[in-house]
Every structure is written in structure tokens, then in C-alpha cells.
Design a protein around this motif. Structure first.
Motif, PDB file in Angstrom:
ATOM      1  N   THR A 164       0.882  10.208  21.484  1.00 40.96           N
ATOM      2  CA  THR A 164       0.362  11.301  20.667  1.00 40.96           C
ATOM      3  C   THR A 164      -0.533  10.734  19.559  1.00 40.96           C
ATOM      4  N   HIS A 165      -0.979  11.607  18.664  1.00 41.38           N
ATOM      5  CA  HIS A 165      -2.014  11.210  17.714  1.00 41.38           C
ATOM      6  C   HIS A 165      -1.437  10.542  16.470  1.00 41.38           C
ATOM      7  N   VAL A 166      -0.730   9.437  16.711  1.00 41.49           N
ATOM      8  CA  VAL A 166      -0.078   8.732  15.616  1.00 41.49           C
ATOM      9  C   VAL A 166      -1.107   8.163  14.639  1.00 41.49           C
ATOM     10  N   VAL A 167      -2.171   7.565  15.190  1.00 43.02           N
ATOM     11  CA  VAL A 167      -3.131   6.895  14.306  1.00 43.02           C
ATOM     12  C   VAL A 167      -3.830   7.916  13.405  1.00 43.02           C
ATOM     13  N   THR A 168      -4.198   9.055  13.980  1.00 46.56           N
ATOM     14  CA  THR A 168      -4.859  10.089  13.167  1.00 46.56           C
ATOM     15  C   THR A 168      -3.963  10.514  12.013  1.00 46.56           C
ATOM     16  N   ALA A 169      -2.692  10.779  12.333  1.00 43.86           N
ATOM     17  CA  ALA A 169      -1.778  11.202  11.266  1.00 43.86           C
ATOM     18  C   ALA A 169      -1.570  10.081  10.262  1.00 43.86           C
ATOM     19  N   ALA A 170      -1.474   8.824  10.755  1.00 43.66           N
ATOM     20  CA  ALA A 170      -1.265   7.699   9.839  1.00 43.66           C
ATOM     21  C   ALA A 170      -2.453   7.553   8.891  1.00 43.66           C
ATOM     22  N   VAL A 171      -3.661   7.708   9.426  1.00 45.41           N
ATOM     23  CA  VAL A 171      -4.849   7.636   8.567  1.00 45.41           C
ATOM     24  C   VAL A 171      -4.786   8.740   7.516  1.00 45.41           C
ATOM     25  N   GLY A 172      -4.390   9.946   7.955  1.00 45.93           N
ATOM     26  CA  GLY A 172      -4.264  11.050   7.011  1.00 45.93           C
ATOM     27  C   GLY A 172      -3.315  10.708   5.873  1.00 45.93           C
ATOM     28  N   ILE A 173      -2.146  10.173   6.221  1.00 46.48           N
ATOM     29  CA  ILE A 173      -1.155   9.876   5.188  1.00 46.48           C
ATOM     30  C   ILE A 173      -1.641   8.740   4.290  1.00 46.48           C
ATOM     31  N   PHE A 174      -2.322   7.759   4.906  1.00 44.87           N
ATOM     32  CA  PHE A 174      -2.900   6.660   4.126  1.00 44.87           C
ATOM     33  C   PHE A 174      -3.819   7.222   3.037  1.00 44.87           C
ATOM     34  N   ILE A 175      -4.655   8.180   3.414  1.00 45.76           N
ATOM     35  CA  ILE A 175      -5.618   8.744   2.454  1.00 45.76           C
ATOM     36  C   ILE A 175      -4.908   9.595   1.402  1.00 45.76           C
ATOM     37  N   ILE A 176      -3.936  10.397   1.851  1.00 48.93           N
ATOM     38  CA  ILE A 176      -3.177  11.189   0.878  1.00 48.93           C
ATOM     39  C   ILE A 176      -2.475  10.256  -0.111  1.00 48.93           C
ATOM     40  N   GLY A 177      -2.063   9.086   0.398  1.00 47.81           N
ATOM     41  CA  GLY A 177      -1.417   8.107  -0.470  1.00 47.81           C
ATOM     42  C   GLY A 177      -2.329   7.715  -1.619  1.00 47.81           C
ATOM     43  N   PHE A 178      -3.609   7.511  -1.316  1.00 47.45           N
ATOM     44  CA  PHE A 178      -4.547   7.175  -2.385  1.00 47.45           C
ATOM     45  C   PHE A 178      -4.639   8.301  -3.407  1.00 47.45           C
ATOM     46  N   SER A 179      -4.621   9.531  -2.903  1.00 43.85           N
ATOM     47  CA  SER A 179      -4.671  10.666  -3.810  1.00 43.85           C
ATOM     48  C   SER A 179      -3.493  10.607  -4.775  1.00 43.85           C
ATOM     49  N   SER A 180      -2.332  10.288  -4.225  1.00 42.19           N
ATOM     50  CA  SER A 180      -1.131  10.224  -5.043  1.00 42.19           C
ATOM     51  C   SER A 180      -1.182   9.050  -6.030  1.00 42.19           C
ATOM     52  N   ILE A 181      -1.709   7.903  -5.569  1.00 46.41           N
ATOM     53  CA  ILE A 181      -1.853   6.744  -6.458  1.00 46.41           C
ATOM     54  C   ILE A 181      -2.753   7.100  -7.638  1.00 46.41           C
ATOM     55  N   PHE A 182      -3.861   7.778  -7.353  1.00 50.93           N
ATOM     56  CA  PHE A 182      -4.805   8.094  -8.426  1.00 50.93           C
ATOM     57  C   PHE A 182      -4.200   9.082  -9.417  1.00 50.93           C
ATOM     58  N   THR A 183      -3.421  10.039  -8.912  1.00 46.97           N
ATOM     59  CA  THR A 183      -2.756  10.956  -9.832  1.00 46.97           C
ATOM     60  C   THR A 183      -1.816  10.183 -10.752  1.00 46.97           C
ATOM     61  N   GLY A 184      -0.996   9.313 -10.162  1.00 45.48           N
ATOM     62  CA  GLY A 184      -0.026   8.555 -10.952  1.00 45.48           C
ATOM     63  C   GLY A 184      -0.713   7.658 -11.967  1.00 45.48           C
ATOM     64  N   LEU A 185      -1.779   6.981 -11.511  1.00 43.60           N
ATOM     65  CA  LEU A 185      -2.512   6.077 -12.385  1.00 43.60           C
ATOM     66  C   LEU A 185      -3.101   6.839 -13.583  1.00 43.60           C
ATOM     67  N   ASN A 186      -3.680   7.984 -13.280  1.00 42.85           N
ATOM     68  CA  ASN A 186      -4.260   8.812 -14.323  1.00 42.85           C
ATOM     69  C   ASN A 186      -3.202   9.220 -15.351  1.00 42.85           C
TER      70      ASN A 186
END
Lengths: 555, 249
Positions: A164-186
Motif C-alpha cells: 500500500t501507499h506507505v511511502v506517500t503517507a510517511a512523506v506526509g507525516i514527515f512534512i507535518i512533523g516539520f510543521s509541528s517543529i516550527f510551531t514548537g520552536l516559535n
């Protein structure tokens, strides 16, 4: 209002909507999409996470519908696997993690600190876009045919056995992770560097402390999730063997790395909610939070301990008995700061002038449900119990009590509490109280039976079960229906209030926080003049004296 | 504002004794605050990077302990001269980056552009050497995956190597070493590529004179990032190339 409250709530009939505020400051869709204003970004987040919440909720509904009968009649087993995977991925990464920080934290942290904005407004906006890019990747994986690894991406299942589309979902979560990092950093930078004159660390509202602790977890934990997902994606695409036992890799290493983030992630989800509860409980008991310093440090302690308990997800996976012993002990230690919070809220209520507005009802819901969720966590932290209960519905019930009964209740408490500040409008008090009660009843009906099911041995993640479990499953599905109604109601009446709600006025709850001293909705720059803070948070005694001297309140 | 205890103080902008920079953003009270916030934010970002690489370093630690012989044999395949040359290249590029920050601070536009260009060129040289190294692994079938070949480790004499031969099951574990080698140096190279992209952009902005009038923050923050990438290499080089190359001697 009850005649026994110390503080009279202001008369809202005389309140007027301020002419200029952050909502009408600029017009047009582009002024929202390119905004740097933390309040507007918070609203963008609110709309986005609500969207994803109802997608995740739809999957939950389908799962419960399938489990209505013992036979697999609604969907095939692999479809079911995809549904619960999507439910988990969407709810955790796209709803729970950003819920309170990205919406309420974004809106309130600068105002509570007496600042005009977060330290990095552009990065704040970037985090919202990253959230959506990640969200679209996740939706793409869904539309193309779904993912069926569960939200945990367990190796070697995710690397070798699934198509199944594991890589697509993993890329999605990877990117959302950055969103979360930037919120926390801010948040961290803002809390360190942007506090108004006089706003010392121990004058900050506990909401800030809780978000600060959660931000530390976001900043330190999320990159580890990122690297483990990168390694999974590399293993699927080009076949490097870090987690592949046939090449000498260790699938358990993935679990270690994954849970090193994903256990702290649980605290990322719950800590900001605890911050909300501190604010709400204090406001509606008209008292300073009991043991302010202890509550503040307990947030940091939870964040700290949270990093050293991850192995309790792996007790049955062949880890060393001795390390399991240590992790079991550390897991139980997390209960200490959590209990400090619960006890301190209880002592805050003691001899307070308690009123039962909607946010308070949700907060009471939180305290009860989180206590159950937390205590069952201690059961699961105990090695012997865990071996019996792990991978059963007991686990499912446990984390839903913490995440849904805890965090979602806290999120709704916060939304109802600050809704007048965010929009300038009040919602209907009677129907919102009804929604709070419906949610509480629906929640308990859904998840209490699952504790029993799990204890009796019903495993999680199966779409069929022996017929003797049906009664409890029917009860659970019925409860989920009620819960669904409970979640639809706020969407309706809060939406309604945007246009027809009564004007709220600056401080409808007569609360002490800095955010309540400015107009609602606030100006784009929050404060016309930067405030100088010369009093502690939750100074209700001051408020009491102030009203005592007001002649108008007599008669 | 009905809360009297929230006293106010007037804006103090006018009291500053220097001209406000156009880059000063309105939500910061002072430029000092803006600068501190930026630096602090950059350091926090680097902390997340440490955690990111930390996962890989942890995997390296684990597998090095498990498959010590395979790791030793495989690390002998790496070229110390090339690695050392690259270390020198990277340290010099860090040095020129530091000079670039200095040039921006003393407002020397020409020097700033020059130093940034040298930094960029050195970055490219590093990546070029890395390409040579990767290419050699490709030819020897040492890239993990379907074409991975362990014969060089099972029968080193046939390849003219003075290694102890490894049993086939241990030799297979060299693939883990190369997986980590490519993952770690690959992630590092990816950071270099992103860094070079940013360098080109900053060089162009410096050329337009944006950083030679007192506003040096982006150069400073990028400097931190670039030094961080250097430091990752400073850890990678000994771990992958140097330690314990000749067991038993």
C-alpha cells in the motif's frame, strides 16, 4: 448567574463589537492566506483541524459500524485495516498534535505574554502550509488506495509485507512533523524572548507553561520520528537494510526510534490540554490555581519523564527483562506529576465560587476521564498486567480516555472558553451545556465497554470477533453515535454564533488573564500599548476587592 | 482596559539613539530583541537537527557493537586520504564562512561576497569528492540493495587485500555498514546541498548590498547552520573512516 458568585459577570447587553479588529482589519481571501498575524493563523488552523477531525471521525464511525456485528459484513479485512490506520494517522498527526498548540496556543501565547505576535510570524504561516502539504500527502495516500500499517508503521510489516501507499503517507507525516517543529520552536523562542516587562516566568499563566513543555517535546522528539520514517522510506524504495532482519538489521530498532518520538507525542497532545484546564478551573472557581509552582513544574517534569518511558510500548517484543523493569518504574513515575496536576485542580476547586459554565463542564469531564485514562496507564505500565492487556481493547480504551476524554475535552473546553475572545460572540449557553453532557455520556458509553472487552481478551485491530463480545460492542457503537452527535453540535451552534451570537464584550467570564483585558476580537497588534505586568496570574483576590469597591454593584 | 493593574508604558522607540533598520519587524520591541530571538531560534533548529542525526548515530552505535568485524572490514574500504581531504575542505569552508560573518559585520560588501563565493566553491569540492567516493562504491557493488556483493569480504586475498576473511553471514552484515554509511553521509550531503542553495541566494543578496548596512542576521544564522553541517562531518569522519581499522594490531 448564581447569587453566590463573588464576582458579578458584566452585563453583556451593553457590550458592542469593536469597529476595528484582527478579523475585519483586512479583507479578501489573500489577506488570510498571506497573513503573518498569529490570530489569523490560529483561525486557519482551527478550520483545518476541524476538517481533518471530521475525516478521522468518519473513519471511527465506519470502524464502529463494522464492529456492530461479530461477522465481517461491512468491509473486507484489509479495508478495515486501512480504515483504522487512516483513523489513527489523521487523528494523531492532523488533529491531536496541532489541536491546542496550533489553534489556542497560536492565538493566546503572544497575548498572554503581552507581545504583539509570535517571534517568527512567517515561520508560523509556513508551518500552516506545511501542515496542509503533509495533510494533502496523507489524503493522496488515502485516495490512491490507503495505508494499512496502522499509525505505527511497524517494521517489517511496513517495509516488506505491504503493497500500500506507505511511502506517500510517511512523506506526509514527515512534512507535518516539520510543521509541528516550527510551531514548537516559535513558542519556545517567544516565551523566552517576547515577554512583556514584568512578565516573569512565575507570573506566566499555566497555559503557557504547559505549551512550553509540549514545545520542548515537539522540538526534541519530532526529528527522531522524521529519521525513522526516512529510513522506512529508504528501505522500501532502495532497499537499505537498517530495519531488515534478512540483512542483519533489527526491526526492534525501528520501534525504539518510533516510540522515542511517539511516546512523548502523547504528552505533546495532552500537556497543552492540561494548560487549558488550569485556566478554566481557576476562572470558574474564582481562585488562584492551588500550588501554581508545582503545576508549572509538573508540566516540565512530564515532558522530561516522557522521554524515558518509550520502551513500555515494547514489553512483549523481546526486550531485556531488566530494561523492562526500569522502564516500568519510570512509566509509573509519570503518574506523579500527572497526579500533582489533578490534586491541585481539586484543591483549586475547594472553597472556590464554582459556576458551571460550558467550559467548566468540559473541564470536569476532562478531570474525570483523564484520571481514569491515567490510572489505567499505570495498570499498563505494570509488567505483568501489560503482558495480559497489551494489544487488546484495554489499550484502545486507555488511550482514548486520555486522548479523546482528556485532550478533546480540553480542546473543547478551551474553544468554548476563548470563543468569545476569538470571535467576539457568545454561543448559546444552554445548548452548549447540552453538548458537553451529551459528549460525556457518549464518550463513556463508547469506551467503558472497551475496558471490559479488552480485559476479557478481545484483541485490537481485528474486524471480526467471537459472538459473546457482541453486547459490549453494540453498546460501544451506540455510544459512538451519541458521541458523534455531541461533536456535531458545537460545529452547528458555534457556526451559528458567528453571525447571530450575542456580543461578548471584552471579558465575559470576568477572568484575570491579559487576554481578557483587551478588546474581543483583539486588534491585529493585540495591544495598543505594551502592558507592564505587576501582579501574578489568576489574581482573583484583586478582582474581588475591585468589585467590592464598586458602588454600582450594590442593590 | 478596565484592569488598572495592567499599567502601560509608552513606546520607547523614539528614545533609541540610532536609526532603526528597515528590517526591524514591528512586533519586536527592540532590534536587540529581534536579533536575540533569531539566534535563539536558529540554535533550537540546530537542536532538532542533532536529534535527527541522533537517530542515525544511535543505529550506528548499536550495529557497530553487534557486527564489529563486519564494520571493521567494511570501514577499511573507505579511503582515508579522500576523507581527510574532505575534512580539510569542509573546515576551510567553515573558516571562510566565519570570515564572511565578520565581513558583513564590518560592512565590507566586496569581501563578504568573496568569502561567500569561496565557501560555496569549497562546498562544491566537498560534494565532488563525495561523488568520487560514492562512484567507487557503485563499481564495487557496495551499494546496499539487490546488487550488493560480499565476495570482497569473504575472500579478500582474491582482491589483493590483507584483511581477515569473514564468514559469509558476518560478511553480509557489511551491508548494514554501507546502509548507514550512505544514510549518514547522504543526509549530510543533502544538508550541504540545501546549504549551497542558500549560499547562492545569500551571495546574490549580499551582492545587492543587503547585508553591508548593519543588517547581518541572515548571514549570521546561515553561518550557524553551515558550522553545524561541518560539525556533523567532524563526527562522521572518525566514526566511519578512522576508528579501529586494523583489529589485532
Amino acid at each position: 448567574m448564581s447569587a453566590h458568585t463573588i464576582v458579578n459577570l458584566p452585563d453583556q447587553r451593553t457590550a458592542t463589537m469593536p469597529k476595528r479588529n484582527y478579523i475585519n482589519n483586512e479583507d479578501g481571501i489573500l489577506s488570510w492566506l498571506f497573513t503573518g498575524d498569529h490570530k489569523r493563523i490560529a483561525m486557519l488552523y482551527l478550520v483545518s483541524i476541524t476538517f481533518f477531525f471530521f475525516i478521522g471521525g468518519a473513519f471511527a464511525g465506519l470502524i464502529r459500524l463494522e464492529l456492530l456485528t461479530p461477522q465481517p459484513d461491512l468491509m473486507a479485512s484489509d479495508t478495515y485495516n486501512k480504515f483504522f490506520s487512516m483513523h489513527g494517522i489523521v487523528m494523531i498527526f492532523l488533529f491531536l498534535v496541532p489541536s491546542v498548540p496550533a489553534v489556542l496556543g497560536n492565538f493566546l501565547i503572544p497575548i498572554m505574554l503581552g507581545a504583539k505576535d509570535l517571534a517568527f510570524p512567517k515561520i508560523n504561516l509556513l508551518s500552516w502550509y506545511l501542515y496542509w502539504i503533509g495533510g494533502l500527502f496523507t489524503l493522496t495516500a488515502l485516495v490512491l488506495g490507503g495505508v494499512d500499517t496502522g499509525w505505527t508503521f511497524t517494521t517489517p510489516l511496513s517495509t516488506h509485507y505491504l503493497n500500500t501507499h506507505v511511502v506517500t503517507a510517511a512523506v506526509g507525516i514527515f512534512i507535518i512533523g516539520f510543521s509541528s517543529i516550527f510551531t514548537g520552536l516559535n513558542f519556545i523562542v517567544t516565551i523566552h524572548r517576547m515577554r512583556a516587562p514584568g512578565m516573569t516566568w512565575f507570573r506566566m499563566p499555566l497555559f503557557i507553561w504547559a505549551n512550553y513543555a509540549a514545545s520542548i517535546l515537539m522540538v526534541l522528539g519530532t526529528p527522531v520520528l522524521a529519521i525513522s520514517l526516512v529510513l522506512v522510506a529508504l528501505e522500501r524504495t532502495i532497499g537499505i537494510g537498517v530495519f531488515d532482519p534478512t540483512k542483519g538489521g533489527d526491526p526492534l530498532l525501528f520501534q525504539h526510534l518510533f516510540w522515542f518520538y511517539s511516546h512523548p507525542a502523547v504528552y505533546i497532545m495532552i500537556l497543552p490540554g492540561m494548560g487549558v484546564i488550569s485556566e478554566v478551573i481557576s476562572t470558574f472557581s474564582r481562585k488562584r490555581v492551588f500550588g501554581y509552582t508545582a503545576v508549572a513544574f509538573s508540566s516540565v517534569a512530564i515532558a522530561l519523564f516522557g522521554f524515558f518511558v518509550w520502551e513500555h510500548h515494547m514489553f512483549i517484543m523481546g526486550v531485556s527483562n531488566y530494561s523492562a523493569l526500569v522502564f516500568s518504574l519510570l512509566t509509573m513515575l509519570v503518574a506523579v506529576p500527572s497526579a500533582i496536576k489533578i490534586f491541585n485542580w481539586a484543591f483549586t476547586l475547594q472553597k472556590g465560587s464554582i459556576t458551571f459554565e460550558t467550559p467548566m463542564l468540559y473541564a470536569f469531564g476532562f478531570i474525570g476521564l483523564f484520571t481514569v485514562g491515567g490510572l489505567t496507564g499505570v495498570f499498563l505500565g505494570a509488567l505483568g498486567m501489560d503482558i495480559h492487556l497489551t494489544e487488546t481493547y484495554f489499550i484502545v480504551a486507555h488511550f482514548h480516555f486520555v486522548m479523546v476524554g482528556g485532550m478533546l475535552m480540553a480542546f473543547l473546553a478551551g474553544i468554548h472558553f476563548w470563543w468569545p475572545k476569538m470571535t467576539g460572540r457568545m454561543y448559546s449557553e444552554s445548548i452548549s451545556k447540552l453538548a458537553a453532557i451529551v459528549t460525556f455520556i457518549g464518550f463513556n458509553m463508547t469506551f467503558l465497554p472497551q475496558f471490559i472487552l479488552g480485559y476479557l481478551g478481545m484483541p485490537r485491530r481485528y474486524h471480526a470477533y467471537p459472538p459473546e463480545f457482541q453486547v459490549l460492542n453494540v453498546l460501544s457503537t451506540a455510544g459512538a453515535t451519541i458521541l458523534g452527535v455531541g461533536y456535531m453540535l458545537p460545529l452547528l451552534y458555534l457556526g451559528w454564533s458567528l453571525k447571530y451570537g450575542a456580543i461578548a464584550g471584552d471579558n465575559p467570564w470576568q477572568a484575570t488573564g491579559l487576554e481578557w483585558q483587551i478588546q474581543s476580537p483583539p486588534l491585529t497588534e493585540n495591544f495598543t500599548e505594551i502592558p507592564v505586568v505587576d501582579h501574578d496570574a489568576y489574581d482573583y483576590e484583586w478582582l474581588e476587592h475591585k468589585t467590592a469597591q464598586e458602588v454600582t454593584t450594590v442593590g | 482596559m478596565d484592569n488598572v493593574s495592567v499599567a502601560t508604558q509608552p513606546h520607547t522607540h523614539e528614545e533609541h539613539h540610532h536609526v532603526s533598520l528597515p528590517q526591524h519587524r514591528h512586533h519586536f520591541e527592540t532590534e536587540e530583541q529581534q536579533r536575540e530571538a533569531g539566534t535563539f531560534g536558529m540554535w533550537l533548529f540546530l537542536l532538532t537537527e542533532i536529534m535527527f542525526f541522533g537517530g542515525l548515530f544511535f543505529a550506528y552505535l548499536l550495529y557497530r557493537n553487534w557486527y564489529h568485524d563486519a564494520f571493521v572490514a567494511a570501514s577499511n574500504q573507505l579511503s582515508i586520504p579522500l576523507g581527510a581531504a574532505n575534512t580539510a575542505v569542509l573546515i576551510s569552508s567553515g573558516f571562510f564562512m566565519a570570515l564572511g560573518v565578520w565581513a558583513a559585520e564590518v560592512r565590507k560588501k566586496g569581501l563578504l561576497v568573496l568569502f561567500l563565493v569561496i565557501t560555496t566553491v569549497l562546498g562544491f569540492i566537498f560534494l565532488g569528492v563525495k561523488y568520487v567516493e560514492y562512484h567507487e562504491k557503485w563499481e564495487k557493488h557496495h551499494i546496499p540493495g539487490a546488487h550488493f556483493d560480499i565476495s570482497e569480504f569473504v575472500n579478500p586475498q582474491a582482491y589483493g587485500l590483507k584483511e581477515q576473511p569473514l564468514a559469509p553471514d558476518m560478511a553480509a552484515k557489511t551491508q548494514i555498514f554501507f546502509s548507514l554509511y550512505f544514510a549518514m553521509t547522504g543526509m549530510h550531503a543533502l544538508h550541504m546541498i540545501i546549504g549551497i542553495g542558500l549560499l547562492v541566494w545569500l551571495t546574490w543578496r549580499s551582492y545587492r548590498g543587503e547585508f553591508s548596512a548593519g543588517y547581518v542576521a541572515p548571514i549570521e544564522y546561515f553561518g550557524l547552520y553551515w558550522h553545524f553541517v561541518d560539525i556533523v562531518w567532524i563526527f562522521l569522519f572518525p566514526l566511519l573512516y578512522l576508528i579501529n581499522r586494523h583489529p589485532g594490531q
